[in-house]
Design an enzyme around this catalytic site. Structure first.
Site, PDB file in Angstrom:
ATOM      1  N   CYS A   1      29.338  44.052  29.992  1.00 25.86           N
ATOM      2  CA  CYS A   1      29.959  43.085  29.078  1.00 25.86           C
ATOM      3  C   CYS A   1      29.392  41.691  29.322  1.00 25.86           C
ATOM      4  CB  CYS A   1      31.474  43.100  29.254  1.00 25.86           C
ATOM      5  SG  CYS A   1      32.332  41.954  28.159  1.00 25.86           S
TER       6      CYS A   1
ATOM      7  N   CYS B   1      31.813  38.834  28.907  1.00 22.97           N
ATOM      8  CA  CYS B   1      32.733  38.692  30.038  1.00 22.97           C
ATOM      9  C   CYS B   1      32.023  38.077  31.249  1.00 22.97           C
ATOM     10  CB  CYS B   1      33.275  40.049  30.474  1.00 22.97           C
ATOM     11  SG  CYS B   1      33.760  41.126  29.127  1.00 22.97           S
ATOM     12  N   ASP B   2      30.834  38.567  31.557  1.00 28.54           N
ATOM     13  CA  ASP B   2      30.218  38.260  32.849  1.00 28.54           C
ATOM     14  C   ASP B   2      28.961  37.386  32.782  1.00 28.54           C
ATOM     15  OD1 ASP B   2      32.168  39.819  34.019  1.00 28.54           O
ATOM     16  OD2 ASP B   2      30.992  41.659  33.885  1.00 28.54           O
TER      17      ASP B   2
HETATM   18  P1  FAD Z   1      41.979  49.205  27.314  1.00 34.70           P
HETATM   19  O1  FAD Z   1      42.069  48.005  28.166  1.00 34.70           O
HETATM   20  O2  FAD Z   1      40.739  50.022  27.338  1.00 34.70           O
HETATM   21  O3  FAD Z   1      43.222  50.134  27.671  1.00 34.70           O
HETATM   22  C1  FAD Z   1      43.299  51.439  27.175  1.00 34.70           C
HETATM   23  C2  FAD Z   1      44.555  52.074  27.725  1.00 34.70           C
HETATM   24  O4  FAD Z   1      44.748  53.339  27.068  1.00 34.70           O
HETATM   25  C3  FAD Z   1      44.522  52.367  29.216  1.00 34.70           C
HETATM   26  O5  FAD Z   1      45.743  51.966  29.792  1.00 34.70           O
HETATM   27  C4  FAD Z   1      44.405  53.895  29.289  1.00 34.70           C
HETATM   28  O6  FAD Z   1      45.012  54.433  30.447  1.00 34.70           O
HETATM   29  C5  FAD Z   1      45.166  54.282  28.026  1.00 34.70           C
HETATM   30  N1  FAD Z   1      44.856  55.605  27.505  1.00 34.70           N
HETATM   31  C6  FAD Z   1      43.647  56.117  27.124  1.00 34.70           C
HETATM   32  N2  FAD Z   1      43.794  57.393  26.714  1.00 34.70           N
HETATM   33  C7  FAD Z   1      45.127  57.686  26.813  1.00 34.70           C
HETATM   34  C8  FAD Z   1      45.906  58.843  26.566  1.00 34.70           C
HETATM   35  N3  FAD Z   1      45.349  59.971  26.102  1.00 34.70           N
HETATM   36  N4  FAD Z   1      47.239  58.788  26.796  1.00 34.70           N
HETATM   37  C9  FAD Z   1      47.816  57.657  27.244  1.00 34.70           C
HETATM   38  N5  FAD Z   1      47.133  56.525  27.499  1.00 34.70           N
HETATM   39  C10 FAD Z   1      45.805  56.556  27.304  1.00 34.70           C
HETATM   40  N6  FAD Z   1      37.545  40.977  27.927  1.00 34.70           N
HETATM   41  C11 FAD Z   1      37.819  39.643  27.960  1.00 34.70           C
HETATM   42  O7  FAD Z   1      38.422  39.115  27.029  1.00 34.70           O
HETATM   43  N7  FAD Z   1      37.466  38.882  29.039  1.00 34.70           N
HETATM   44  C12 FAD Z   1      36.835  39.399  30.122  1.00 34.70           C
HETATM   45  O8  FAD Z   1      36.515  38.677  31.075  1.00 34.70           O
HETATM   46  C13 FAD Z   1      36.562  40.792  30.126  1.00 34.70           C
HETATM   47  N8  FAD Z   1      35.967  41.370  31.189  1.00 34.70           N
HETATM   48  C14 FAD Z   1      35.724  42.709  31.180  1.00 34.70           C
HETATM   49  C15 FAD Z   1      35.121  43.281  32.286  1.00 34.70           C
HETATM   50  C16 FAD Z   1      34.880  44.622  32.327  1.00 34.70           C
HETATM   51  C17 FAD Z   1      34.248  45.225  33.552  1.00 34.70           C
HETATM   52  C18 FAD Z   1      35.235  45.449  31.201  1.00 34.70           C
HETATM   53  C19 FAD Z   1      34.994  46.927  31.249  1.00 34.70           C
HETATM   54  C20 FAD Z   1      35.808  44.872  30.078  1.00 34.70           C
HETATM   55  C21 FAD Z   1      36.045  43.512  30.044  1.00 34.70           C
HETATM   56  N9  FAD Z   1      36.630  42.891  28.945  1.00 34.70           N
HETATM   57  C22 FAD Z   1      36.923  41.562  28.971  1.00 34.70           C
HETATM   58  C23 FAD Z   1      36.987  43.652  27.745  1.00 34.70           C
HETATM   59  C24 FAD Z   1      38.497  43.961  27.765  1.00 34.70           C
HETATM   60  O9  FAD Z   1      38.832  44.523  29.010  1.00 34.70           O
HETATM   61  C25 FAD Z   1      38.859  44.908  26.630  1.00 34.70           C
HETATM   62  O10 FAD Z   1      38.474  44.328  25.400  1.00 34.70           O
HETATM   63  C26 FAD Z   1      40.357  45.169  26.604  1.00 34.70           C
HETATM   64  O11 FAD Z   1      40.802  45.678  27.838  1.00 34.70           O
HETATM   65  C27 FAD Z   1      40.729  46.149  25.498  1.00 34.70           C
HETATM   66  O12 FAD Z   1      42.090  46.340  25.567  1.00 34.70           O
HETATM   67  P2  FAD Z   1      42.798  47.641  24.967  1.00 34.70           P
HETATM   68  O13 FAD Z   1      44.247  47.466  25.263  1.00 34.70           O
HETATM   69  O14 FAD Z   1      42.377  47.840  23.574  1.00 34.70           O
HETATM   70  O15 FAD Z   1      42.209  48.878  25.770  1.00 34.70           O
END
Ligand code: FAD
Ligand code: NAP
Length: 323
Positions: A136, A139-140
């Site tokens: 990302c 992010c980094d």
């Molecule tokens: P996610 O955070 O992916 O959460 C998905 C959730 O769904 C998880 O809790 C998982 O357990 C759950 N899940 C999946 N399948 C199932 C299932 N079958 N049953 C029940 N639960 C399930 N964004 C920023 O804005 N700033 C940053 O600095 C930043 N740094 C990042 C660094 C890294 C290393 C990464 C990988 C990403 C980063 N991001 C950052 C991006 C950010 O993390 C994502 O955009 C954000 O987390 C997306 O949120 P979400 O809730 O859509 O999904």
């Protein structure tokens, strides 16, 4: 085996799911969040977060997610650590089954299962993740000011990440396994014109080389995919940008997905093609993929779900009065 019933069932405990929970709970929907195998979502896999509004100092991803969860619980959300393994969306309440056999019944369903960056699958890549290897740039990238970075991939994401990184780095290398990019032409033009970006064609990364104390990425071992010739590129940061995989396998055949597997939601909203089912966060977003945008659409999904249920209940009342 227990049956859990709720007016708002939320799958996923990342920023999207927990924001939906905060709004849903405050609207009296008594939400249940099924957390999945990664409680807190993707941000629990990172350290410094500098772009989530509200914090002037750098915060830690896992801490931010703990706070979000605490806030969701504080306003009345029930968190359950389970992974959903099958869904029946053919009628309301929607019926989902957890890993251990528990049944979840939701009058509405908010899907916030996220998307995971794809990785090359090299052991050295896993070892150096967070120590110079990232998926990302938004992010980094900031941590590589003035340093040499490389982006691996040839799609829109890779080209966008390479262009983004020029904000921080004077020396960006795009490494692609073929001799042409699949990114849109306009992005390609911007890439080729940029004086600080060079492209290594027909090149695959074979190994991420660690070094220094504390250990971090120092170089990439490369192989020409046509000639087989090997080389080493000294580098400070390596960004793997070979696509994202949305967590939607569970919904294949139940909900409309696009050609990349992302959940299709209405433009500017969160409704899916099944009334009462809403999608938010990275699972429905291949463009922005940020914590703040996930949180924003999580809020929208909760508002949409609450309105949907109010209308459905009003209609049911009218129908029973007329009968
Ligand atoms: P996610 O955070 O992916 O959460 C998905 C959730 O769904 C998880 O809790 C998982 O357990 C759950 N899940 C999946 N399948 C199932 C299932 N079958 N049953 C029940 N639960 C399930 N964004 C920023 O804005 N700033 C940053 O600095 C930043 N740094 C990042 C660094 C890294 C290393 C990464 C990988 C990403 C980063 N991001 C950052 C991006 C950010 O993390 C994502 O955009 C954000 O987390 C997306 O949120 P979400 O809730 O859509 O999904
Ligand atoms: P993508 O289009 O699938 O491209 C992935 C790239 O990574 C391809 O160039 C592919 O190489 C390469 N790759 C895949 N696996 C690899 C491996 N194991 N080793 C080395 N290289 C590998 O993914 P994306 O760029 O993330 O885009 C995904 C979708 O989101 C697309 O539909 C894209 O248009 C969209 N998107 C749009 C925007 C925008 O509109 N601004 C921005 C980002 C993404 P090959 O080319 O050889 O297959």
């Amino acid at each position: 085996m227990t049956t859990h019933k709720t007016r708002m069932l939320i799958l996923g405990s990342g920023p999207a799911g927990l924001s939906a929970a905060i709004y849903g709970a405050r609207a009296g929907m008594e939400p249940i969040v099924v957390q999945g195998i990664q409680p807190g979502g993707q941000l629990t896999t990172t350290t410094d977060v500098e772009n989530y509004p509200g914090f002037r100092d750098v915060i830690q991803g896992p801490w931010l997610m703990e706070e979000m969860q605490a806030q969701a619980e504080h306003v009345g959300t029930r968190m359950i650590w389970d992974q959903i393994t099958s869904v029946d969306l053919s009628q309301r309440p929607f019926r989902l089954i957890g890993d251990g056999g528990d049944v979840y019944e939701g009058e509405t369903l908010v899907i916030a299962t996220g998307a995971q960056a794809k990785w090359l699958g090299l052991p050295s890549e896993t070892h150096l993740r967070g120590k110079g290897v990232s998926a990302c740039a938004t992010c980094d990238g900031f941590f590589y000011r003035g340093k040499k970075v490389a982006v691996i991939g040839g799609g829109n994401t890779a080209v966008e990440e390479a262009l983004y990184l020029t904000n921080h780095s004077p020396d960006v290398t795009l490494i692609h396994r073929r001799d042409s990019l699949r990114a849109e032409k306009i992005l390609q033009e911007r890439l080729f014109k940029h004086p600080n970006i060079k492209v290594l064609w027909n090149t695959a990364v074979e190994h991420f080389v660690g070094g220094g104390e504390p250990e971090g990425l120092v170089a990439l071992d490369l192989k020409n995919t046509v000639t087989g010739e090997k080389s080493r590129l000294d580098i400070d940061g390596g960004f793997v940008a070979i696509g994202h995989a949305p967590a939607t396998e569970l919904f294949r055949g139940h909900l409309a997905l696009d050609e990349d597997g992302y959940l299709i939601v209405e433009k500017g909203g969160t409704r899916t093609n099944v009334p009462g089912v809403f999608g938010c966060g990275d699972v429905a977003d291949k463009t922005y993929r940020q914590a703040v945008t996930a949180a924003g659409t999580g809020c929208m999904a909760a508002l949409d779900a609450e309105r949907f249920l109010a209308e459905a209940e009003f209609e049911a009342e009218q129908a029973s009065e007329a009968a």
